[in-house]
Design a protein around this motif. Sequence first.
Motif, short mmCIF file in Angstrom:
data_model
loop_
_atom_site.label_atom_id
_atom_site.label_comp_id
_atom_site.label_asym_id
_atom_site.label_seq_id
_atom_site.Cartn_x
_atom_site.Cartn_y
_atom_site.Cartn_z
N GLY A 362 0.94 -1.52 0.02
CA GLY A 362 -0.31 -0.14 -0.05
C GLY A 362 0.70 0.94 0.27
N THR A 363 2.26 1.18 0.68
CA THR A 363 3.09 2.11 0.47
C THR A 363 4.69 1.93 -1.06
OG1 THR A 363 4.22 1.89 2.03
CG2 THR A 363 2.29 3.28 2.50
N ALA A 364 5.04 3.13 -1.18
CA ALA A 364 6.30 3.18 -2.18
C ALA A 364 7.72 3.79 -0.54
CB ALA A 364 5.98 3.19 -3.27
N VAL A 365 8.28 2.53 -1.22
CA VAL A 365 9.84 3.56 0.03
C VAL A 365 10.60 4.34 -1.06
CG1 VAL A 365 9.32 1.75 1.57
CG2 VAL A 365 11.32 1.01 -0.25
N HIS A 366 11.15 5.23 -1.02
CA HIS A 366 12.28 5.75 -1.71
C HIS A 366 13.82 6.05 -0.96
CE1 HIS A 366 9.97 7.16 -5.18
NE2 HIS A 366 8.59 6.79 -4.20
N ALA A 367 15.22 6.57 -1.92
CA ALA A 367 16.31 6.59 -0.74
C ALA A 367 15.97 7.87 -0.59
CB ALA A 367 17.18 5.97 -2.08
N SER A 368 16.80 8.47 0.46
CA SER A 368 16.93 9.73 0.48
C SER A 368 18.01 10.13 1.03
CB SER A 368 16.11 10.35 1.91
OG SER A 368 16.34 11.77 1.97
N LEU A 369 19.00 11.12 0.70
CA LEU A 369 20.28 12.47 1.04
C LEU A 369 19.68 12.24 2.28
CD1 LEU A 369 23.35 12.31 0.74
CD2 LEU A 369 23.07 13.22 -1.06
N GLY A 370 19.07 13.42 1.76
CA GLY A 370 18.91 14.05 3.46
C GLY A 370 19.59 16.01 3.15
N VAL A 371 18.96 16.26 2.06
CA VAL A 371 19.47 17.51 1.37
C VAL A 371 18.29 18.35 0.99
CG1 VAL A 371 21.82 17.15 1.69
CG2 VAL A 371 20.81 17.05 -0.50
N SER A 393 21.10 13.17 8.90
CA SER A 393 21.13 12.69 7.55
C SER A 393 21.98 11.98 6.85
CB SER A 393 20.57 13.57 6.49
OG SER A 393 21.06 14.46 6.33
N PRO A 394 21.84 11.07 6.00
CA PRO A 394 22.92 10.91 5.60
C PRO A 394 24.25 11.42 4.66
CG PRO A 394 21.35 9.43 4.29
CD PRO A 394 20.56 10.41 5.57
N ALA A 398 28.01 12.00 6.22
CA ALA A 398 28.85 12.04 5.36
C ALA A 398 29.83 13.48 5.36
CB ALA A 398 28.72 12.03 3.83
N GLY A 399 29.37 14.27 6.11
CA GLY A 399 30.19 15.52 6.00
C GLY A 399 29.91 16.57 4.50
N ILE A 400 28.31 16.36 4.23
CA ILE A 400 28.55 17.34 3.55
C ILE A 400 27.97 18.67 4.36
CG2 ILE A 400 26.65 17.94 1.77
CD1 ILE A 400 26.61 15.00 0.73
N GLU A 401 27.98 19.82 3.73
CA GLU A 401 27.93 21.66 4.37
C GLU A 401 26.71 21.79 3.02
OE1 GLU A 401 31.20 22.91 5.33
OE2 GLU A 401 32.05 21.20 6.73
N GLU A 402 26.09 23.00 3.62
CA GLU A 402 25.44 24.24 2.79
C GLU A 402 26.26 24.34 2.10
OE1 GLU A 402 22.69 26.11 6.02
OE2 GLU A 402 21.99 24.66 6.34
N GLN A 403 26.18 25.39 0.89
CA GLN A 403 26.50 25.65 0.36
C GLN A 403 27.93 24.85 -0.74
OE1 GLN A 403 25.74 28.84 -0.51
NE2 GLN A 403 24.11 28.11 1.10
N GLN A 448 31.73 9.72 0.81
CA GLN A 448 30.81 8.34 1.00
C GLN A 448 29.07 8.59 2.03
OE1 GLN A 448 31.25 5.38 -1.28
NE2 GLN A 448 33.20 6.55 -1.91
N ALA A 449 28.41 8.21 0.92
CA ALA A 449 26.85 8.71 2.11
C ALA A 449 26.14 6.87 1.69
CB ALA A 449 26.05 10.31 1.55
N THR A 450 25.54 6.52 2.68
CA THR A 450 24.47 5.41 3.20
C THR A 450 23.38 6.36 3.12
OG1 THR A 450 26.82 3.87 4.28
CG2 THR A 450 24.04 3.27 3.81
N LEU A 451 22.18 5.61 2.27
CA LEU A 451 21.56 6.37 1.63
C LEU A 451 20.25 5.80 2.58
CD1 LEU A 451 20.68 6.50 -2.21
CD2 LEU A 451 21.87 8.21 -0.50
#
Length: 454
Positions: A362-371, A393-394, A398-403, A448-451
């Motif tokens: 009844g539902t579907a799942v999707h991967a997310s990076l979190g940005v 979030s992933p 993973a050390g991803i930053e704004e900008q 590297q990021a794990t979704l």
Amino acid sequence: MARPRPPVALPPEAVLRAFAPRDGQSGLGLPPGGRPGARRTSSGPWWKPDAAADPWRDPLAPSSLGRPAEYVEESEPQGPIQVDAKGRRRLRLGDITLPVAVIAVLSLLFVAALGGTLSWYLGRTATESPLLTANTQLSEVSPGISRAPGSVADIAQQVGPAVVSIEVRVGDSGATGSGVVVDAENGYIITNNHVVSGADDVEGAEIRAVFSDGSGSDARIVGRDPASDIAVIKVEKPGLVAASLATAGSVVVGDPVVAIGSPLGLAGTVTSGIVSALDRPVRLSGEGSDTNAVISAIQTDAPINPGNSGGALVDGTGAVIGINTAIASLGGSGTTGGSIGLGFAIPIDTARDIAEQLISTGTAVHASLGVQARSVTDGARDGALVVNVEPGSPAEAAGIEEQDVIIAVDGTPVGSSEELQVAVDSKSPGDTVTVELVRDGGSSTEVQATLTTA
């Protein structure tokens, strides 16, 4: 008063020797061996008794050349018929006399009157045919029409029974869309989320599927996924015909395609075109539904209009390669307006995966990076500028930053926020991906990021 005789020039010496008088004769001498005769003879045919006195035979007779002959040119011929320099005869109307002109005009009038009178008389006396003729049968032929396998007509006959028109009514308002039967035994039909979302959990709302034979059946929502704009409905009707679904990689740009659906409420409409692009990122949102999706669409120039949503995009074998979902519009809307030759379909691989999840859970799942990101460019390179990183979030891990500007995911270039979302959505929760990014305008770096699940 007589004019003085002009001086006479002496004849040439040869003439004098030949014709000079001999033996005391005067005048013109006889030719050698000649003799005068009373009449013309064979020996002297030109000599008469008076020949010696003939001035025309006397070389000493005065003579001179006069003026050359003068010819008086004939005046231009008179009359209406003239002859030009090339010998052609022409009629000059100015020379026609009044009586001749009057006679010619009267003759023309007489002929015209006679013709008109005869026409009127024959029209009055001719027998008219009856206005109505009983038992009339017009001619007909039965030409041999060839509908080869793979033709648009053949595809329409194959797939038409598997495409349905979906009618949604909520209170006093209603809408129409299309759907594709994917499971004939259980009555499952794929359509778009934005077609049925307005009727979900609304008291009194009705969803009805109308089939190619004109029959209809009430439908229930099995599940819907706003993140992909896919929904599945179910009908209780035996004898359904299911469509054949294609596989990944079965279509290339330029392939002929056929779109079947109910544009503008006109059920069973068939249009044709080609695949004009693949993997086209298209954002779908709003339009009175909770759809908020970015799809990697199949682009086609087959005319698609409102009401085609949820219908089938079919290849030359009759297999469904996509679910029609949106159109490009000059007004900026992806689901309203008219076709301008740019339509978009959800690839069947994506639709099949989401539909299987909806039918199962009844539902579907999707991967997310979190940005959250927006599209940017520096004139030389495009990318997705990170404007927000979700806590926990992933991306944060993973050390991803704004900008930061993300320019690739697993080696696939990312030139916009839509391309970033498509790249992430093509993965599954738990997958580890390599994200290439640029920070502070420096050189690129990879993390590297794990979704996780969206």
